[in-house]
Design an enzyme around this catalytic site. Structure first.
Site, PDB file in Angstrom:
ATOM      1  CB  CYS B 129      -1.026   0.017   0.987  1.00 40.92           C
ATOM      2  SG  CYS B 129      -0.085  -0.453   2.735  1.00 40.92           S
ATOM      3  CG  HIS B 237      -0.828   4.133   4.503  1.00 44.14           C
ATOM      4  ND1 HIS B 237      -1.598   3.936   5.852  1.00 44.14           N
ATOM      5  CD2 HIS B 237      -0.432   2.799   4.217  1.00 44.14           C
ATOM      6  CE1 HIS B 237      -1.688   2.595   6.038  1.00 44.14           C
ATOM      7  NE2 HIS B 237      -0.931   2.188   5.179  1.00 44.14           N
TER       8      HIS B 237
END
Lengths: 330, 330
Positions: B129, B237
Site C-alpha cells: 500500500c 497513509h
C-alpha cells in the site's frame, strides 16, 4: 548557600508549569519564586507539591529584585518587556523565538554548547523544541563523525501549541469538529503545517532546525531540510532523522556512543524503541531504530527519537541553563 | 458485452469490502460475484447499494467457473489456495505479499507499468500500500528526471491492519488500554514498527518500498530507505518523501507535471495540502508541500503525500488491474 529570586513569565501555561515543577524537583536554590502572566490569568492559583502560587499580572515593574527571569510567553510580548528586564538587571532565559537568531545572544543546549553562556549580555535563548530534541540525540554522533546534513520528518504533539492545543484535541476526540488552535481538525488527522509559510515554501518551524542548528553547533554550512507535521498525540515530539556525516560511522559505534551520552537514553533492541506515550514527562531524549542508510552505507544513518517537548524541548533546557549560570557565577 | 465471474477472497475484510464497492461503482462487467472468507465469517451478509452478498467459506473447490480472483487474504493462506486457483484456470490478482517478489510474476501499478500484465502466467501481484501511494505520486517526476534515491518517513493509518486495527484504536480512544493488533497502544501514540524486523534492522514494511520499487520501475540500483511509523489515524497513509533525481528538476516543473498526471491531485498552495482526513475514501493520491532540498538544490525535492491505502493502496489498484486485463483481453 546563595539563593535567588526567580520569575516565570507565562506561569499559567504548559511550559511555565513545567518550569515550576522542575525548579522545585531539582532543588533550585530559590529565595522567592513569582509566577506572572497576562491579566486574563491573574489571580489563578497554581499548586505543586502542596505549595500554591498566585499568578500575578505582568507589568514593566515586575522585575525589581529578580535575579533570573524564565520566559515562556509569546515572542512579541517578550520583546516588549525586554527593556524593563534589562533595566532591572535580571538575566532572561527566554523560550520564545524572539532573540534566538540575534548575533551576540547565546542559544544554548547545555549538553552541547554550555560554554556559550559566558558571552551573555543579559539574555540567553532556549532553542526551538524539535531542534533541542534532534540535536541532543545527535550530538554524541556529531562529536565522533561530524554531521554534514540532515533530513528530518517530525511527528509533533499538540501540546507544542500549549494547553489550548491539548484541549482542542480532547474536544475533537469527544466529537466536536471545531478548531481554532490548529488550521484544520487534528483528531484522527495529520497537519503538515507548523508555523507560517516562508518564501522558500518551508514553514517557520521547518527552517528553525537549520537556522538554530547552525548557531548551536557553530557550523554555517550545516544543511537541515525538515518536514514538520502535527500529529494527534498529546505530548512528546518524535522525529525520523536521516543524518549524513563527514567521517565513517557504523550502527554499533553509534549505539555505543548514544548509550554513554548524557541526556539520552538508547532504546534499540527490536522489541523496544522510543514512543511518545512513554517519553512523556521524562527528562531524557529517547533514541532508537538506528540503521545504516541503504545507499550511503558508511557515512549515513537513520534513527528515530522522541522527547518531551515541554521538558527537554523547553522547560528543562531553560532550567538547566539557569543551573549553569548559578553554578558558574556567570 | 462480455461479463465475468469474479471471486473476492477476504470478502469480510476492509480491503475486500472496498473491492466490492469499486467493482459495483465502476460498473465492472460482472456475471456473478462471490465473496469468500474463512469459516468464522461464513454466512455473514455484506450489503452495498441495496444488494446483499452472503460470505461463503473458502474451499479448494471455490474457483470452478471463476474468471478473476481478487485476493485480499493473508499471504500464507493465499499460497495454500494457489494450486486450486491455477487448476481451475482463474487469473489471480493478489493483494498479499505472497508472490510480489517472485520472478516472472508481474507487480503492477496501472499508471506506471500496465504493459507488465501481458507477461502474467495466472498471477498478477498488487504492490504494498505505501509503495503504491509513493510511486503513483512520484512517477510523473520520474519520467521527467529519473529517480535515483528516496528517503521516506511514513505516517500509516490503523486500517492498514484491517477492521481490527480500526476497532483497536476506537476502543483505546474510549479508554481501554488493551492492545492485540499493534505491539503497543496506538491511541495518542506513535509506533515505529510495522511488520517484523529483518537482519539489517529495517522492518519488512520498510524494505518493501525498495524491493517492490525496483521491480515496478525496472531499476535495480534504486535506493529507498524508509522509516515506517503507525499513527493514530483511521484511514489514509501519509508519507514525507525526499527524492533525488539524475536530472535537474525544480519546484515549478514538478508542480506542472503533477497537476497533469493521472491518479494524482496536486494540493499545494500554502493554505491547502494533503491530509489523511480528506484523502480518505478518495481514489487519487494527493501530493503537496513540494520544496527544493536545502543542500541538493537542483536535483532533489521534498514532498508530502496522502492516499487511501484501502483504495489506491489496495482495492482500487487491484480492480484497475482487472479492468486492464479485460480491456486488453489478456
Amino acid at each position: 548557600m546563595k539563593t535567588y529570586n526567580l520569575a516565570i513569565l507565562g506561569g499559567s501555561g504548559a511550559v511555565g508549569y513545567e518550569m515550576l515543577k522542575l525548579l522545585i524537583d531539582r532543588n533550585f536554590p530559590i529565595k522567592n519564586l513569582y509566577l506572572f502572566a497576562s491579566k486574563k490569568s491573574a489571580g489563578k492559583k497554581i499548586t505543586y507539591k502542596d505549595k500554591s502560587y498566585i499568578i500575578k499580572e505582568l507589568h514593566n515593574s515586575s522585575f525589581k529584585d529578580i535575579d533570573i527571569v524564565l520566559g515562556a510567553i509569546d515572542a512579541k510580548i517578550m520583546k516588549s518587556y525586554l527593556p524593563a528586564i534589562m533595566q532591572d538587571g535580571a538575566i532572561l532565559i527566554d523560550n520564545s523565538s524572539a532573540f534566538r537568531m540575534e548575533k551576540g545572544i547565546p542559544l544554548v543546549i547545555p549538553e552541547i554548547n554550555p560554554q556559550d553562556i559566558y558571552t551573555h549580555k543579559g539574555i540567553i535563548s532556549n532553542p526551538n523544541c524539535a531542534t533541542i530534541i534532534a540535536l541532543t540525540a545527535l550530538y554524541p554522533l556529531h562529536q565522533h563523525a561530524h554531521i554534514k546534513r540532515m533530513i528530518v520528518s517530525t511527528y509533533q504533539a499538540v501540546s507544542g501549541a500549549g494547553e489550548k492545543g491539548i484541549n482542542e484535541l480532547k474536544e475533537q476526540i469527544q466529537g466536536s469538529f471545531a478548531h481554532q488552535v490548529f488550521p484544520y481538525p487534528i483528531a484522527f488527522n495529520l497537519i503538515p503545517q507548523i508555523g507560517d509559510f516562508e518564501q522558500n515554501d518551508y514553514t517557520s518551524e521547518e527552517m528553525k532546525m537549520q537556522n538554530e542548528g547552525r548557531k548551536i553547533l557553530n557550523q554555517n554550512d550545516l544543511s537541515i531540510s525538515c518536514t514538520c507535521v502535527r500529529v494527534p498525540v498529546y505530548r512528546s515530539h518524535s522525529l525520523s532523522i536521516y543524518v549524513e556525516f563527514e567521517k565513517e560511522i557504523d550502527v554499533s559505534t553509534a549505539k555505543n556512543l548514544l548509550a554513554d551520552a548524557k541526556g539520552v537514553i538508547l532504546l534499540d533492541d527490536n522489541t523496544q524503541y522510543p514512543m511518545p506515550l512513554y517519553s512523556s514527562e521524562k527528562d531524557d531524549v529517547y533514541v532508537g531504530r538506528i540503521r545504516q542508510d541503504l545507499k550511503n552505507k558508511n557515512h549515513a544513518l537513520h534513527l528515530w527519537c522522541c522527547g518531551d517537548q515541554l521538558r527537554k524541548g523547553a522547560a528543562l533546557n531553560a532550567v538547566q541553563i539557569a543551573e549553569l549560570l548559578i553554578k558558574n557565577h556567570v
